[in-house]
Write a protein that holds these residues in place. Sequence first.
Motif, short mmCIF file in Angstrom:
data_model
loop_
_atom_site.label_atom_id
_atom_site.label_comp_id
_atom_site.label_asym_id
_atom_site.label_seq_id
_atom_site.Cartn_x
_atom_site.Cartn_y
_atom_site.Cartn_z
N LEU A 1 37.29 -12.94 66.07
CA LEU A 1 36.05 -13.69 66.25
C LEU A 1 35.78 -14.60 65.06
CD1 LEU A 1 33.51 -11.03 67.62
CD2 LEU A 1 34.31 -13.07 68.83
N PRO A 2 35.15 -15.77 65.28
CA PRO A 2 34.68 -16.57 64.14
C PRO A 2 33.74 -15.73 63.27
CG PRO A 2 34.51 -17.83 66.17
CD PRO A 2 34.86 -16.44 66.57
N LEU B 1 41.35 0.39 57.85
CA LEU B 1 41.59 -0.73 58.76
C LEU B 1 41.87 -2.01 57.98
CD1 LEU B 1 38.96 -0.19 61.59
CD2 LEU B 1 41.41 0.28 61.65
N SER B 2 42.85 -2.77 58.46
CA SER B 2 43.21 -4.05 57.87
C SER B 2 43.95 -4.85 58.94
CB SER B 2 44.11 -3.86 56.65
OG SER B 2 45.37 -3.33 57.05
N PRO B 3 44.09 -6.17 58.78
CA PRO B 3 44.86 -6.94 59.77
C PRO B 3 46.27 -6.38 59.98
CG PRO B 3 43.62 -8.42 58.37
CD PRO B 3 43.45 -7.06 57.79
N ARG B 4 46.90 -5.94 58.89
CA ARG B 4 48.27 -5.41 59.04
C ARG B 4 48.26 -4.14 59.87
NH1 ARG B 4 51.81 -4.69 53.72
NH2 ARG B 4 51.58 -6.96 53.86
N ALA B 5 47.30 -3.24 59.60
CA ALA B 5 47.23 -1.98 60.34
C ALA B 5 46.91 -2.25 61.81
CB ALA B 5 46.17 -1.07 59.73
N VAL B 6 46.02 -3.19 62.09
CA VAL B 6 45.67 -3.50 63.48
C VAL B 6 46.85 -4.15 64.19
CG1 VAL B 6 44.13 -4.88 64.94
CG2 VAL B 6 43.21 -3.66 62.96
N ARG B 7 47.58 -5.03 63.51
CA ARG B 7 48.75 -5.65 64.13
C ARG B 7 49.78 -4.59 64.52
NH1 ARG B 7 52.01 -9.93 60.62
NH2 ARG B 7 52.25 -8.02 59.36
N ALA B 8 50.01 -3.61 63.64
CA ALA B 8 50.94 -2.54 63.95
C ALA B 8 50.43 -1.71 65.13
CB ALA B 8 51.14 -1.64 62.73
N PHE B 9 49.14 -1.47 65.19
CA PHE B 9 48.55 -0.73 66.31
C PHE B 9 48.78 -1.46 67.63
CE2 PHE B 9 44.77 -0.62 69.06
CZ PHE B 9 44.79 0.70 69.47
N LEU B 10 48.56 -2.77 67.64
CA LEU B 10 48.71 -3.54 68.87
C LEU B 10 50.17 -3.58 69.31
CD1 LEU B 10 46.31 -6.53 68.08
CD2 LEU B 10 45.93 -4.71 69.75
N ARG B 11 51.09 -3.70 68.37
CA ARG B 11 52.50 -3.73 68.73
C ARG B 11 52.94 -2.44 69.41
NH1 ARG B 11 55.20 -6.49 63.26
NH2 ARG B 11 54.63 -8.66 63.79
N ALA B 12 52.29 -1.35 69.04
CA ALA B 12 52.70 -0.06 69.60
C ALA B 12 51.91 0.32 70.84
CB ALA B 12 52.51 1.04 68.53
N ILE C 1 47.68 -16.91 67.91
CA ILE C 1 47.83 -16.88 66.45
C ILE C 1 48.03 -15.45 65.98
CG2 ILE C 1 46.60 -17.28 64.27
CD1 ILE C 1 45.21 -19.64 65.70
N GLY C 2 47.23 -14.53 66.53
CA GLY C 2 47.39 -13.12 66.25
C GLY C 2 46.57 -12.62 65.08
N VAL C 3 46.29 -11.32 65.12
CA VAL C 3 45.46 -10.69 64.09
C VAL C 3 46.09 -10.82 62.71
CG1 VAL C 3 44.55 -8.48 63.29
CG2 VAL C 3 44.41 -9.08 65.71
N GLY C 4 47.42 -10.75 62.64
CA GLY C 4 48.07 -10.79 61.35
C GLY C 4 47.92 -12.10 60.62
N SER C 5 47.78 -13.20 61.34
CA SER C 5 47.69 -14.52 60.70
C SER C 5 46.31 -15.14 60.76
CB SER C 5 48.69 -15.49 61.37
OG SER C 5 50.00 -14.99 61.33
N ILE C 6 45.40 -14.51 61.46
CA ILE C 6 44.13 -15.17 61.76
C ILE C 6 43.27 -15.38 60.53
CG2 ILE C 6 42.81 -13.07 62.25
CD1 ILE C 6 42.67 -16.43 64.13
N ARG C 7 43.38 -14.49 59.53
CA ARG C 7 42.52 -14.67 58.36
C ARG C 7 42.83 -15.99 57.64
NH1 ARG C 7 40.93 -9.09 55.15
NH2 ARG C 7 39.36 -8.45 56.68
N SER C 8 44.10 -16.36 57.58
CA SER C 8 44.45 -17.65 56.96
C SER C 8 43.85 -18.79 57.76
CB SER C 8 45.97 -17.79 56.89
OG SER C 8 46.53 -16.80 56.06
N VAL C 9 43.94 -18.69 59.10
CA VAL C 9 43.38 -19.75 59.94
C VAL C 9 41.89 -19.86 59.76
CG1 VAL C 9 43.07 -20.55 62.32
CG2 VAL C 9 45.27 -19.59 61.60
N TRP C 10 41.20 -18.71 59.65
CA TRP C 10 39.75 -18.77 59.44
C TRP C 10 39.43 -19.41 58.09
CZ3 TRP C 10 37.56 -19.13 63.54
CH2 TRP C 10 37.65 -18.23 64.61
N SER C 11 40.23 -19.16 57.08
CA SER C 11 39.97 -19.80 55.78
C SER C 11 40.18 -21.30 55.87
CB SER C 11 40.87 -19.19 54.70
OG SER C 11 42.24 -19.50 54.94
N TRP C 12 41.16 -21.74 56.66
CA TRP C 12 41.36 -23.18 56.86
C TRP C 12 40.24 -23.77 57.70
CZ3 TRP C 12 46.89 -22.08 59.10
CH2 TRP C 12 47.71 -21.57 58.09
#
Length: 813
Positions: free
Chosen positions: A202-203, A146-157, A271-282
């Motif tokens: 989630l935060p 599991l990773s943000p990229r894998a989850v984003r692909a799962f949601l798109r499908a 924002i989406g799962v694919g970009s959220i990790r960057s937002v959490w770091s900010w």
Amino acid sequence: MTGFQQLYYTSCEHGLSGSSGFQFNAVSEQVTAGTRHRVEGLAGYEPPRALAESDTPESLARCPVNLCHTAGTTGATTLCVRYAGRDSARRFGNYFAHALHTEGEFTADSGGLLAIELWDSPLWAARTVDSTELPEQPAPLPRGPLSPRAVRAFLRAHPYADQLPALLAAVFAALAEDGSVVVVDDTTDRIAHWFAAVSYLLPRPLARTLSFATYLFRPARSRLHLIGTVPGARLDLGPDDEESYTVFDFAAGRFPEVVPTHHLVRLLTRIGVGSIRSVWSWTAEYTAGQERTVGDWHAPVAAAAAAGGIELTDPDVRAVLDWLPGADHLGPRRAAVAADIHHKHRDLDDHQVGVLSAAAAAGGDTALHQELEGKLHQSRIRAYVTGAENAPGPVPLTHPDERDRATALWQRMLGEATTSRQRVRLLLWAVGARLTPPPDLLARQSLDLARVLLGASDAGPGLRAEVGQLVHTLPEFRTKLAVAVQEVVDERGAQEQLFGQFPAELLNESDLGERPGLLEHYWLAQAERYPARTIDLLFRILDVRRQDTPDADLLRALWRQPSRTWTHQEATEIAVRLRPGEPVGEAVAEWFDRAVKQEIKDEESLDACLTLCHTLAEPNRFAWLTVVTQECVSRTASLDDALRTAKEAAGLAAVFDVPQVQAWAAPRALGEYRLPSALLRIPADPARLRGGIPEFRFRLADVYLRAVYLEASTVRDIDARLLSHVAGVVAVTDPRGLLPQAHRDLVVALRQHVADHWRSADLDRLAAVLRPYDAKRAARYEEIAEIRLGRVKKLGRRLTARRSTDRRRPDED
């Protein structure tokens, strides 16, 4: 980095229980009973009915896998539970649970990964071991797929990916209200992807507290936050469970009709799962560390998103603006947040622009602050001077064109003003905006306003505060207020109470320096408001009057309390500040008399009175006093000197045993507070003391006798001073029966204590002192001393004999 304790739980023949059946096959050394109990409660597994008799590797691989995680005050526990089919007795229903436990925070010990990222991790075991001991699993833990990229692909499908906002909102609610969200999908792998999507969005502090299980056959028996199950499982959710369980059935396409969705949820899913990790770091740079609820997180996330170029909706902007004034923790970043909002959102109202302006100033961005203030200026002028609710105050104007337009508007509104408060606000605005209206207009308006306000009894707190500000910021108004006060005094005569009224109370001495008549009225009012300054004000008034001493009227005007008496400290200070040797007048002599003779309540007031008496006893001040006051001062000073210089106790007591001592408060207080201890500090003549004690006043005798008894019963080394006092007390004579029974009892008690407890040598010394005037008692004490000495000698001979016997050898017995 701390390792993880490991536990294997299954039905086996070899384990910790010593018999076959479900038990812990092996555990790490540090595993506690509490951890075993927790794992045993979480490890239960019931397969779907269609897969209950799975026996081959292929069929077992199709069985749901339960990745379960809980976190609490005792640590974090994560299990991977797989169906094992048959046990060693060939019975179906066996399962294998591999658990990890850490006493600390899961993410800190696992390299930062989320618990759901352990899905399908290579670390999970599925077989028993021969030993009952397992090593700790070292950190960091190996991730699964599991990773943000894998989850984003799962949601798109996924056909129902649009349900993610509702699912995330439901999980936020479950975390806040201790509820549960049930996710149904065809496989536990798909369920794990849904759980990962929620965990990523989630935060991080909330994601760490999220408890979940990717598969439970009976979800209604669990209270975890997220519960996964597959079609064919038994939901068993009745009407009473609707408030506690929210079900998302992605396999059947059935979802809750309404899930309240906070604007933060919409922002996060946008924002989406694919970009959220960057937002959490900010976002970490914008949080204060106290965020708990979805509302607490909205503004920091929105601010971080805006900084990253993510478009905000109106609710996101409002959240940031509501949060920004209290976000002191941001420091200079506060101005950056204001700039991000200002540059992308130009349709803000005055209040919102004011928030951004204040943030820019707090963050140190002067250019942005000035730009925002200019935008606010035009609307602020009219709002402030017309008294609009919560209208902001004026700001300095530096541009010539703006100053000209503002001055014209100010003069026009001054002509339209209908109330005193409007006129005050207009003058304040002129000061705050740094306008330069015509001086004659400003002076005329200030005088007219001062006349209207002077003595106004209906001025509310708002107007009072604004006039106070005006007095301190507009010199013209301050000057005209003094002029208005002078007009009232000239018209009505003495008006010192005017300086205790609004707004004349706002004037100070510098405002009245050229008006000596007003100064005296001002100082009289100050004395009433600030009693501690009264003496200083008295001498200021005398200086203005060019007088050396006050008259009765001035004293009564300054000291208006009912008693009309100086305290001892006040009288002393006044005596010191008056010119020595110069006459003071009858009024001052009368006030000194009352000060000297006032009652004394404690040691502190006695000290103050003695200081006053010694001050007044000096030759250049003594003549100020009346004959009676002189006698009181002299008596008090002489008694105080006697207390410090007396050499013999009975004689000192006799000094105080005169009627004049009782006539005035100060001598009485000396006898009450100082005489008893002074008597015991110096030697006594036993012959005088034995007959003098019955003549003592009751309180003096009581305190003295108790003090003698206390010292005689506690001091081991009896000096000549104490011996003289004890001799006088034990030999006391009372032929006239003046000694009260309580004091007789104290004398008897002292006689008995001396006889019972004093050493022989001290008794002999006491007998020697007593012999000239109480031979019988002296002989008795000598007899007791001799008996006691004999007993001591006998005891010494016994101890010597015993030590000699102890030193003999055993064969000498």
